[in-house]
Write a protein that holds these residues in place. Structure first.
Motif, PDB file in Angstrom:
ATOM      1  N   ARG A   1       0.834  -1.213   0.000  1.00  0.00           N
ATOM      2  CA  ARG A   1       0.000   0.000   0.000  1.00  0.00           C
ATOM      3  C   ARG A   1       0.866   1.259   0.000  1.00  0.00           C
ATOM      4  NH1 ARG A   1      -2.805  -3.033   3.830  1.00  0.00           N
ATOM      5  NH2 ARG A   1      -2.076  -1.706   5.544  1.00  0.00           N
ATOM      6  N   VAL A   2       1.963   1.238   0.758  1.00  0.00           N
ATOM      7  CA  VAL A   2       2.877   2.385   0.767  1.00  0.00           C
ATOM      8  C   VAL A   2       3.474   2.584  -0.620  1.00  0.00           C
ATOM      9  CG1 VAL A   2       5.107   3.217   1.623  1.00  0.00           C
ATOM     10  CG2 VAL A   2       3.449   2.323   3.211  1.00  0.00           C
ATOM     11  N   SER A   3       3.934   1.509  -1.211  1.00  0.00           N
ATOM     12  CA  SER A   3       4.565   1.595  -2.523  1.00  0.00           C
ATOM     13  C   SER A   3       3.597   2.122  -3.583  1.00  0.00           C
ATOM     14  CB  SER A   3       5.092   0.223  -2.922  1.00  0.00           C
ATOM     15  OG  SER A   3       5.702   0.290  -4.188  1.00  0.00           O
ATOM     16  N   LYS A   4       2.390   1.614  -3.574  1.00  0.00           N
ATOM     17  CA  LYS A   4       1.404   2.020  -4.580  1.00  0.00           C
ATOM     18  C   LYS A   4       0.944   3.459  -4.409  1.00  0.00           C
ATOM     19  CE  LYS A   4      -0.251  -2.639  -5.454  1.00  0.00           C
ATOM     20  NZ  LYS A   4      -1.340  -3.607  -5.271  1.00  0.00           N
ATOM     21  N   SER A   5       1.092   4.020  -3.226  1.00  0.00           N
ATOM     22  CA  SER A   5       0.640   5.392  -2.985  1.00  0.00           C
ATOM     23  C   SER A   5       1.800   6.371  -2.787  1.00  0.00           C
ATOM     24  CB  SER A   5      -0.285   5.427  -1.765  1.00  0.00           C
ATOM     25  OG  SER A   5       0.425   5.069  -0.588  1.00  0.00           O
ATOM     26  N   ALA A   6       3.012   5.944  -3.117  1.00  0.00           N
ATOM     27  CA  ALA A   6       4.197   6.788  -2.886  1.00  0.00           C
ATOM     28  C   ALA A   6       4.000   8.198  -3.423  1.00  0.00           C
ATOM     29  CB  ALA A   6       5.426   6.158  -3.513  1.00  0.00           C
ATOM     30  N   PHE A   7       4.319   9.157  -2.571  1.00  0.00           N
ATOM     31  CA  PHE A   7       4.296  10.594  -2.861  1.00  0.00           C
ATOM     32  C   PHE A   7       2.891  11.169  -3.005  1.00  0.00           C
ATOM     33  CE2 PHE A   7       8.266   8.899  -4.780  1.00  0.00           C
ATOM     34  CZ  PHE A   7       9.115   9.331  -3.768  1.00  0.00           C
TER      35      PHE A   7
ATOM     36  N   PRO B   1      13.340   7.312   4.433  1.00  0.00           N
ATOM     37  CA  PRO B   1      12.676   6.521   3.390  1.00  0.00           C
ATOM     38  C   PRO B   1      13.263   6.833   2.012  1.00  0.00           C
ATOM     39  CG  PRO B   1      11.079   7.741   4.717  1.00  0.00           C
ATOM     40  CD  PRO B   1      12.443   8.251   5.071  1.00  0.00           C
ATOM     41  N   VAL B   2      13.488   5.807   1.237  1.00  0.00           N
ATOM     42  CA  VAL B   2      13.925   5.973  -0.153  1.00  0.00           C
ATOM     43  C   VAL B   2      12.973   5.157  -1.017  1.00  0.00           C
ATOM     44  CG1 VAL B   2      16.347   6.415   0.375  1.00  0.00           C
ATOM     45  CG2 VAL B   2      15.594   4.079   0.004  1.00  0.00           C
ATOM     46  N   TYR B   3      12.815   5.573  -2.250  1.00  0.00           N
ATOM     47  CA  TYR B   3      11.869   4.908  -3.132  1.00  0.00           C
ATOM     48  C   TYR B   3      12.537   4.637  -4.463  1.00  0.00           C
ATOM     49  CZ  TYR B   3       7.427   3.883  -5.402  1.00  0.00           C
ATOM     50  OH  TYR B   3       6.401   3.262  -6.063  1.00  0.00           O
ATOM     51  N   ASP B   4      12.591   3.373  -4.846  1.00  0.00           N
ATOM     52  CA  ASP B   4      13.169   3.012  -6.134  1.00  0.00           C
ATOM     53  C   ASP B   4      12.197   3.376  -7.259  1.00  0.00           C
ATOM     54  OD1 ASP B   4      15.334   1.974  -4.803  1.00  0.00           O
ATOM     55  OD2 ASP B   4      14.757  -0.114  -5.067  1.00  0.00           O
ATOM     56  N   THR B   5      12.725   3.588  -8.441  1.00  0.00           N
ATOM     57  CA  THR B   5      11.928   3.825  -9.639  1.00  0.00           C
ATOM     58  C   THR B   5      12.391   2.817 -10.688  1.00  0.00           C
ATOM     59  OG1 THR B   5      13.467   5.376 -10.682  1.00  0.00           O
ATOM     60  CG2 THR B   5      11.881   6.312  -9.105  1.00  0.00           C
ATOM     61  N   PRO B   6      11.747   2.781 -11.852  1.00  0.00           N
ATOM     62  CA  PRO B   6      12.205   1.831 -12.869  1.00  0.00           C
ATOM     63  C   PRO B   6      13.673   2.031 -13.260  1.00  0.00           C
ATOM     64  CG  PRO B   6      10.065   2.674 -13.463  1.00  0.00           C
ATOM     65  CD  PRO B   6      10.524   3.467 -12.267  1.00  0.00           C
ATOM     66  N   ASN B   7      14.190   3.245 -13.095  1.00  0.00           N
ATOM     67  CA  ASN B   7      15.569   3.536 -13.501  1.00  0.00           C
ATOM     68  C   ASN B   7      16.481   3.906 -12.337  1.00  0.00           C
ATOM     69  OD1 ASN B   7      14.931   3.182 -16.264  1.00  0.00           O
ATOM     70  ND2 ASN B   7      13.977   5.201 -16.242  1.00  0.00           N
ATOM     71  N   ARG B   8      16.000   3.767 -11.111  1.00  0.00           N
ATOM     72  CA  ARG B   8      16.813   4.116  -9.943  1.00  0.00           C
ATOM     73  C   ARG B   8      16.686   3.031  -8.888  1.00  0.00           C
ATOM     74  NH1 ARG B   8      14.585   8.920  -7.273  1.00  0.00           N
ATOM     75  NH2 ARG B   8      15.515  10.066  -8.974  1.00  0.00           N
ATOM     76  N   MET B   9      17.825   2.532  -8.441  1.00  0.00           N
ATOM     77  CA  MET B   9      17.846   1.561  -7.367  1.00  0.00           C
ATOM     78  C   MET B   9      18.791   2.094  -6.294  1.00  0.00           C
ATOM     79  SD  MET B   9      18.982  -2.435  -7.345  1.00  0.00           S
ATOM     80  CE  MET B   9      20.734  -2.153  -7.203  1.00  0.00           C
ATOM     81  N   HIS B  10      18.326   2.117  -5.076  1.00  0.00           N
ATOM     82  CA  HIS B  10      19.157   2.565  -3.967  1.00  0.00           C
ATOM     83  C   HIS B  10      19.990   1.390  -3.461  1.00  0.00           C
ATOM     84  CE1 HIS B  10      16.111   5.693  -4.150  1.00  0.00           C
ATOM     85  NE2 HIS B  10      17.042   6.462  -3.624  1.00  0.00           N
ATOM     86  N   VAL B  11      21.242   1.634  -3.202  1.00  0.00           N
ATOM     87  CA  VAL B  11      22.143   0.616  -2.690  1.00  0.00           C
ATOM     88  C   VAL B  11      22.441   0.951  -1.238  1.00  0.00           C
ATOM     89  CG1 VAL B  11      24.416  -0.432  -2.919  1.00  0.00           C
ATOM     90  CG2 VAL B  11      23.167   0.269  -4.956  1.00  0.00           C
ATOM     91  N   ARG B  12      22.240   0.002  -0.366  1.00  0.00           N
ATOM     92  CA  ARG B  12      22.440   0.238   1.058  1.00  0.00           C
ATOM     93  C   ARG B  12      23.876  -0.105   1.443  1.00  0.00           C
ATOM     94  NH1 ARG B  12      18.208  -1.277   5.520  1.00  0.00           N
ATOM     95  NH2 ARG B  12      19.006   0.247   6.966  1.00  0.00           N
ATOM     96  N   ILE B  13      24.573   0.867   1.985  1.00  0.00           N
ATOM     97  CA  ILE B  13      25.941   0.672   2.472  1.00  0.00           C
ATOM     98  C   ILE B  13      25.851   0.556   3.993  1.00  0.00           C
ATOM     99  CG2 ILE B  13      28.270   1.629   2.574  1.00  0.00           C
ATOM    100  CD1 ILE B  13      27.183   1.058  -0.307  1.00  0.00           C
TER     101      ILE B  13
END
Length: 126
Positions: free
Chosen positions: A24-30, A75-87
């Motif tokens: 639900r969070v993902s589908k309603s992001a922003f 909070p970070v949100y991936d997109t089709p062209n962006r992936m967050h990498v956790r260090i």
């Protein structure tokens, strides 16, 4: 030192409910409408996490695993062209935590995916 977030329950049904909340969070992001899960999450991230199946095991945790204000959550949100990498924080690497085997994800694919989301949503590096 930051502690760990863990699921409150080992019951698959509870973990499915947590996975559904993440969806639900993902589908309603922003989206900031009154009924948006993102708005609920963004307005009180700590409370949302605790209400949706997570407890915090670390310094300053409340008696029921509530997340203290001293823990910064970004909070970070991936997109089709962006992936967050956790260090991981380097302090975690000095004495790595015990890693336990994962229990079964159980059930049909739609159940297994929700349980996967619940188990990996709020994890430090494994």
């Amino acid at each position: 030192m930051v502690g760990f977030f863990k699921l409150k329950s080992d019951a698959l049904a509870d973990q499915v409910a947590t996975g559904e909340a993440i969806m639900r969070v993902s589908k309603s992001a922003f989206k900031d409408t009154a009924t948006s899960e993102w708005k609920k999450f963004n307005d009180d991230t700590r409370g949302w996490l605790h209400a949706n199946g997570y407890r915090y095991d670390g310094p300053g945790a409340g008696p029921n695993g509530e997340i203290p204000d001293s823990v910064e959550i970004v909070p970070v949100y991936d997109t089709p062209n962006r992936m967050h990498v956790r260090i991981p924080w380097s302090g975690l690497l000095k004495t790595p935590p015990k890693v336990e085997d994962e229990p079964s994800y159980g059930g049909p694919q739609n159940v297994r995916f929700k349980v996967l989301l619940a188990r990996y949503f709020m994890r430090h590096c494994r």
